[in-house]
Design a protein around this motif. Structure first.
Motif, PDB file in Angstrom:
ATOM      1  N   PRO A   1       0.777  -1.291   0.277  1.00  0.00           N
ATOM      2  CA  PRO A   1      -0.312  -0.167  -0.213  1.00  0.00           C
ATOM      3  C   PRO A   1       0.647   1.369   0.185  1.00  0.00           C
ATOM      4  CG  PRO A   1      -0.293  -0.903   1.795  1.00  0.00           C
ATOM      5  CD  PRO A   1       0.936  -1.932   1.024  1.00  0.00           C
ATOM      6  N   MET A   2       2.158   1.282  -0.012  1.00  0.00           N
ATOM      7  CA  MET A   2       2.974   2.566   0.379  1.00  0.00           C
ATOM      8  C   MET A   2       3.065   2.851  -1.096  1.00  0.00           C
ATOM      9  SD  MET A   2       3.835   4.456   3.113  1.00  0.00           S
ATOM     10  CE  MET A   2       4.765   5.429   3.528  1.00  0.00           C
ATOM     11  N   HIS A   3       3.616   2.024  -2.051  1.00  0.00           N
ATOM     12  CA  HIS A   3       3.864   2.438  -2.895  1.00  0.00           C
ATOM     13  C   HIS A   3       2.271   3.141  -3.514  1.00  0.00           C
ATOM     14  CE1 HIS A   3       6.809  -0.845  -3.928  1.00  0.00           C
ATOM     15  NE2 HIS A   3       7.243  -0.419  -2.881  1.00  0.00           N
ATOM     16  N   ILE A   4       1.466   3.242  -3.001  1.00  0.00           N
ATOM     17  CA  ILE A   4       0.850   3.954  -4.774  1.00  0.00           C
ATOM     18  C   ILE A   4      -0.035   4.932  -2.608  1.00  0.00           C
ATOM     19  CG2 ILE A   4      -1.926   2.876  -2.731  1.00  0.00           C
ATOM     20  CD1 ILE A   4      -2.784   4.125  -6.033  1.00  0.00           C
ATOM     21  N   PHE A   5      -0.327   5.208  -1.712  1.00  0.00           N
ATOM     22  CA  PHE A   5      -0.323   6.089  -0.819  1.00  0.00           C
ATOM     23  C   PHE A   5       1.249   7.168  -0.356  1.00  0.00           C
ATOM     24  CE2 PHE A   5      -3.978   2.770   0.313  1.00  0.00           C
ATOM     25  CZ  PHE A   5      -4.587   3.458  -0.412  1.00  0.00           C
ATOM     26  N   GLY A   6       1.694   6.072  -0.066  1.00  0.00           N
ATOM     27  CA  GLY A   6       2.929   6.577   0.180  1.00  0.00           C
ATOM     28  C   GLY A   6       3.347   7.759  -1.195  1.00  0.00           C
TER      29      GLY A   6
ATOM     30  N   GLN B   1      -1.869  12.828   5.463  1.00  0.00           N
ATOM     31  CA  GLN B   1      -2.583  11.364   5.683  1.00  0.00           C
ATOM     32  C   GLN B   1      -2.757   9.878   4.408  1.00  0.00           C
ATOM     33  OE1 GLN B   1      -6.859  13.285   5.801  1.00  0.00           O
ATOM     34  NE2 GLN B   1      -6.746  13.671   8.133  1.00  0.00           N
ATOM     35  N   LEU B   2      -2.403  10.740   4.001  1.00  0.00           N
ATOM     36  CA  LEU B   2      -1.826   9.634   2.539  1.00  0.00           C
ATOM     37  C   LEU B   2      -0.731   8.747   3.394  1.00  0.00           C
ATOM     38  CD1 LEU B   2      -2.611  11.361  -1.303  1.00  0.00           C
ATOM     39  CD2 LEU B   2      -4.424   9.709   0.173  1.00  0.00           C
TER      40      LEU B   2
ATOM     41  N   PHE C   1       1.227   3.526   5.626  1.00  0.00           N
ATOM     42  CA  PHE C   1       1.514   3.994   6.678  1.00  0.00           C
ATOM     43  C   PHE C   1       1.537   2.688   7.626  1.00  0.00           C
ATOM     44  CE2 PHE C   1       3.947   4.304  10.891  1.00  0.00           C
ATOM     45  CZ  PHE C   1       5.781   3.090  10.021  1.00  0.00           C
ATOM     46  N   ILE C   2      -0.118   2.749   7.958  1.00  0.00           N
ATOM     47  CA  ILE C   2      -0.704   1.616   8.365  1.00  0.00           C
ATOM     48  C   ILE C   2      -1.321   0.295   8.179  1.00  0.00           C
ATOM     49  CG2 ILE C   2      -2.930   2.057   8.962  1.00  0.00           C
ATOM     50  CD1 ILE C   2      -3.237   4.391  10.467  1.00  0.00           C
TER      51      ILE C   2
ATOM     52  N   LEU D   1       1.215  -1.630   7.788  1.00  0.00           N
ATOM     53  CA  LEU D   1       1.464  -2.534   9.605  1.00  0.00           C
ATOM     54  C   LEU D   1       0.425  -3.618   9.194  1.00  0.00           C
ATOM     55  CD1 LEU D   1       2.020   1.092  11.995  1.00  0.00           C
ATOM     56  CD2 LEU D   1       3.570  -1.034  11.622  1.00  0.00           C
ATOM     57  N   LEU D   2      -0.569  -3.386   8.984  1.00  0.00           N
ATOM     58  CA  LEU D   2      -1.579  -4.037   9.082  1.00  0.00           C
ATOM     59  C   LEU D   2      -1.203  -5.410   8.665  1.00  0.00           C
ATOM     60  CD1 LEU D   2      -4.975  -2.232   8.173  1.00  0.00           C
ATOM     61  CD2 LEU D   2      -3.967  -3.729  10.627  1.00  0.00           C
ATOM     62  N   ILE D   3      -0.512  -5.855   7.342  1.00  0.00           N
ATOM     63  CA  ILE D   3      -0.204  -6.313   6.235  1.00  0.00           C
ATOM     64  C   ILE D   3       1.211  -7.688   7.480  1.00  0.00           C
ATOM     65  CG2 ILE D   3       1.417  -6.713   4.027  1.00  0.00           C
ATOM     66  CD1 ILE D   3      -0.453  -5.282   2.969  1.00  0.00           C
ATOM     67  N   LYS D   4       1.616  -6.760   7.685  1.00  0.00           N
ATOM     68  CA  LYS D   4       2.975  -7.076   8.393  1.00  0.00           C
ATOM     69  C   LYS D   4       2.625  -7.671  10.117  1.00  0.00           C
ATOM     70  CE  LYS D   4       6.600  -5.506   6.850  1.00  0.00           C
ATOM     71  NZ  LYS D   4       5.956  -4.193   6.091  1.00  0.00           N
TER      72      LYS D   4
END
Ligand code: UDP
Ligand code: MG
Length: 318
Positions: free
Chosen positions: A232-237, A289-290, A295-296, A299-302
């Motif tokens: 998710p970091m790749h798009i939101f980040g 926020q994005l 980041f969250i 974390l959830l995936i981990k």
């Protein structure tokens, strides 16, 4: 064991005996070692009683009874978890899917080495307005979005290699997209077979027009998940950072403007008079926020747990 037949059902008591007899005939004529797993998805019409009777008479018949109605996807997932056959066949309980298709499906998986074969009800016996036409549009959208060239995502009759069903997690209303989930897990030998379809003999359909709306939303989720679900970091980040930098530059510009105007003799300058102030503010907040969403997500995936989303009331022969 050669074959596991996984059958999710909700209030189908009139069909079950007949379905069992039909499957039995096919299994015996081909001498398969098999099991039938009925998953009672919270029936209230006495379906479970029929399953209890069948399973007490025949050890091949197994039953899982859900605590309440959780939906077809959850029922399939519970059946997949228990399936022992080299080939796993899913079919509906309402006699619309024809058990005589099973031997050919079995051969496609075992002899032709397909990972998954999806049924295609080329000639349907359902209502034209509420099902057939929306279904054509739906399948077109699903094909375009998923890149899988299947004609009939909704077909309940499908065949899988055992490893495929153990690798996919079917939740929500994702049962239509098991082939997409399988493809995402790296199973790419996915085929299609035209199957016989019957009109519903007893009871009524459990899915209304809402299936197409929900189905379409699920499609968006799944295509998003398959691209970014594991990162998710790749798009939101990315978007968060870009947005934040844009906000920061705008803020810098406002500051510079203020200093410049003061230096050429203006008395007081309010940054809030400049529309860029609001743009910069919003961009920076959205950016943070994005970034946090990404980041969250990571974390959830981990910490992802394999928690079950259904409760089983009772098991038979399992
Ligand atoms: N089903 C289920 N849980 C539900 C809804 C349906 O297990 O919440 C079962 C249903 O009993 C049937 C299969 O899923 O065996 C397909 O449902 P249905 O025949 O109503 O769908 P349609 O043929 O109209 O697409
Ligand atoms: Mg049906």
């Amino acid at each position: 064991m050669d074959i596991s037949i996984v059958i999710p059902l909700l209030n189908e008591k009139d069909s079950l005996q007949e379905l069992y007899a039909w499957i039995l005939k096919v299994m015996q004529s081909h001498q398969y070692a098999y099991e039938i797993i009925f998953i009672d998805d919270g029936s209230t019409d006495g379906s479970w009683k029929v399953i209890e009777e069948l399973s007490s008479e025949h050890k091949e018949v197994k039953g899982i009874r859900f605590q309440r109605n959780y939906g077809k996807s959850q029922a399939l997932d519970a059946g997949f978890e228990k399936a022992n056959g080299a080939v796993v066949i899913t079919m509906d309980a309402d006699l619309q899917d024809n058990p005589e298709e099973i031997p050919e499906l079995y051969d496609l998986i075992i002899k032709e080495d397909f990972d998954l074969i999806s049924g295609w009800k080329k000639k349907r016996y359902d209502n034209v307005i509420t099902k057939n036409i929306p279904s054509k549009l739906f399948n077109l959208a699903a094909r375009k979005t998923s890149g899988l060239k299947l004609h009939d995502f909704n077909c309940g009759l499908k065949a899988y290699k055992n490893t495929v069903v153990k690798s996919v997690k079917v939740s929500g209303e994702m049962h239509r997209y098991i082939p997409v989930l399988a493809k995402n897990e790296g199973f790419d030998k996915i085929g299609e077979k035209v199957v016989q379809h019957q009109a519903r003999k007893y009871g009524e359909t459990k899915f209304g027009m809402s299936r197409f709306i929900n189905g379409f939303l699920d499609l968006i989720t799944i295509s998003f998940l398959s691209k970014f679900g594991k990162r998710p970091m790749h798009i939101f980040g990315l978007w968060g950072t870009l947005m934040f930098i844009f906000g920061l530059l705008s803020a810098g510009y406002i500051g510079a403007m203020k200093l410049y105007k003061l230096s050429v003799g203006a008395k007081t300058i309010l940054v809030t008079d400049n529309p860029w102030f609001y743009i910069a503010l919003t961009a920076m907040i959205l950016g943070v926020q994005l970034f946090l969403a990404g980041f969250i997500g990571e974390l959830l995936i981990k910490t992802k747990s394999n928690e079950k989303h259904y409760k089983i009331r009772q098991n038979l022969n399992l």
